[in-house]
Scaffold this motif. Structure first.
Motif, short mmCIF file in Angstrom:
data_model
loop_
_atom_site.label_atom_id
_atom_site.label_comp_id
_atom_site.label_asym_id
_atom_site.label_seq_id
_atom_site.Cartn_x
_atom_site.Cartn_y
_atom_site.Cartn_z
N CYS A 144 -25.37 -22.94 25.38
CA CYS A 144 -24.59 -22.73 26.46
C CYS A 144 -23.90 -23.58 27.84
O CYS A 144 -22.64 -23.83 28.22
CB CYS A 144 -24.96 -21.17 27.15
SG CYS A 144 -25.92 -20.47 26.11
N HIS A 195 -26.20 -16.40 27.19
CA HIS A 195 -25.30 -17.11 25.93
C HIS A 195 -24.37 -15.71 26.09
O HIS A 195 -22.72 -16.15 25.18
CB HIS A 195 -26.56 -16.74 24.74
CG HIS A 195 -25.44 -17.31 23.01
ND1 HIS A 195 -26.89 -17.72 22.45
CD2 HIS A 195 -24.42 -18.02 23.50
CE1 HIS A 195 -25.75 -18.20 21.35
NE2 HIS A 195 -24.28 -17.94 22.07
N THR A 231 -20.31 -16.71 25.12
CA THR A 231 -19.69 -15.87 23.71
C THR A 231 -18.43 -15.13 24.43
O THR A 231 -17.60 -14.77 24.23
CB THR A 231 -20.77 -14.83 23.30
OG1 THR A 231 -21.59 -15.47 22.80
CG2 THR A 231 -20.43 -14.31 21.91
N ASN A 253 -25.72 -20.20 15.70
CA ASN A 253 -26.74 -19.92 16.32
C ASN A 253 -27.59 -20.16 14.35
O ASN A 253 -28.48 -20.20 14.38
CB ASN A 253 -27.55 -18.08 15.56
CG ASN A 253 -26.96 -17.95 17.63
OD1 ASN A 253 -28.05 -18.83 18.48
ND2 ASN A 253 -26.27 -16.96 17.49
N CYS A 310 -24.51 -7.86 27.49
CA CYS A 310 -25.38 -8.82 27.04
C CYS A 310 -26.71 -8.21 26.59
O CYS A 310 -27.26 -9.48 26.27
CB CYS A 310 -25.12 -10.42 27.79
SG CYS A 310 -22.97 -10.93 28.07
N ASN A 335 -30.70 -21.99 21.83
CA ASN A 335 -29.16 -21.51 21.87
C ASN A 335 -28.70 -22.13 23.63
O ASN A 335 -27.60 -21.94 24.07
CB ASN A 335 -28.78 -20.45 22.00
CG ASN A 335 -29.94 -19.25 22.63
OD1 ASN A 335 -31.24 -20.26 23.08
ND2 ASN A 335 -29.37 -18.10 22.40
N THR A 336 -29.47 -22.68 24.33
CA THR A 336 -29.60 -23.00 26.08
C THR A 336 -28.89 -24.09 25.89
O THR A 336 -27.38 -24.21 26.21
CB THR A 336 -30.48 -23.33 26.65
OG1 THR A 336 -31.11 -24.65 25.30
CG2 THR A 336 -31.57 -22.23 26.50
#
Length: 329
Positions: A290, A207, A211, A68, A174, A286-287
């Motif tokens: 993933c 995400h 994680t 991130n 989440c 952040n896709t």
């Protein structure tokens, strides 16, 4: 992920920035082991890092939330400043479970952060680097207190009850812990859009599930088995089986179920692309993280303990840069 066939101008400055910031790890480790109220004094003391609150936050996410951190570097300047503080706050509360010796001390830290958020909104933040940086960005961007409190409550609940009854409970966790962070970053961009919020909700859930899967080997090594009870019962797997490495095929089936839900959230978020404002797209970088992990774990036969899954993706900076240039998620 499309194959990278060309090097773009700007890539090298981005990578150079990353290289320049690959330091201070030992100091940050010492800082993380101090009480929150003592961290500002630690960071300002002679012979350690005499740095700004912003740099403290940036170093924190670089060390403990590196992926991130890379995403944040590609945000616009206004969004980047807010994201640094928000993500540093998230790192601080997310790691409470791993750095405290007992639940009571963890609960005390959560109380500290609840009080801190209240004091920030009252205009009197504690003299702590993350709190001071948060106060600055909250004042500048009029961020909603509710999302900070949801993050804290989710982490506190997980600290108290470190297992999930069902995959729906895990998804809710989440939503509260990860999607709330994305809502705050969208707010910092001045984006108030139903479609953007809807996409952020699904991406945050995806995400968060990724994680969760990535943390299974670490948690298992510490005797912490928090796979949803519903799935353990469904596949007749006990926590002891997971810890002892028994019934690996059935454990892989559990991982498959969780990964499938994450993938579905990712697909749903992408189905909203045409309605999401372009200004919101950088928030969803952040896709890339993933999608890469879900592809890798599929190739590993959903064996979450495959050591290849624990390796850092050296191409991630380039992959994020390419995705940023496409202005899509």
């Amino acid at each position: 992920m499309a194959t990278i066939t060309k090097t773009y101008r700007g890539t090298w400055s981005f990578l150079s920035y990353i290289r320049r910031n690959e330091k201070r790890n030992a100091v940050l480790t010492r800082a993380r082991n101090t009480e929150p109220s003592q961290q500002l004094r630690f960071c300002s003391s002679r012979g350690t890092i005499n740095t700004s609150n912003r740099q403290y936050c940036l170093d924190l996410i670089q060390k403990f939330d590196h992926e991130n951190f890379l995403c944040t570097l590609l945000y616009s300047k206004s969004a980047r400043e807010a994201a640094i503080a928000i993500r540093a706050f998230n790192v601080e509360i997310a790691q409470v479970q791993d750095v405290v010796s007992d639940k009571q001390r963890g609960a005390m830290r959560m109380v500290f952060w609840r009080d801190t958020i209240e004091k920030i909104y009252q205009g009197s933040p504690p003299q702590q680097p993350i709190a001071l940086q948060l106060a600055k960005v909250i004042s500048e961007n009029k961020l909603t207190k509710k999302w900070f409190m949801r993050c804290i409550d989710a982490r506190a609940d997980c600290l108290e009850n470190d297992s999930f009854r069902s995959i729906n409970d895990l998804e809710d966790y989440c939503e509260n812990s990860v999607s709330s962070v994305m809502y705050l970053i969208l707010e910092s961009l001045g984006i108030k859009d139903l479609h953007a919020d809807h996409a952020a909700s699904h991406i945050g859930r995806a995400h968060g599930l990724v994680t969760f899967l990535r943390a299974i080997p670490f948690n298992t090594s510490r005797g912490r088995i928090n796979l949803p009870t519903e799935l353990l019962i469904k596949y007749n797997v006990s926590q002891e089986d997971v810890y002892r490495g028994k019934k690996p095929d059935l454990v892989n089936d559990i991982v498959y179920d969780i990964a499938s839900v994450a993938n579905q959230h990712l697909r749903t978020a992408r189905s909203l692309k045409k309605d999401v404002p372009k200004s919101a797209v950088p928030t969803f970088l952040n896709t890339v993280i993933c999608e890469k992990y879900l592809t890798n774990i599929q190739q590993a036969g959903f064996n979450v303990f495959d050591t290849k899954l624990q390796r850092r993706n050296g191409l991630l900076p380039l992959q994020l840069l390419m995705q940023s240039m496409k202005k899509t998620y």
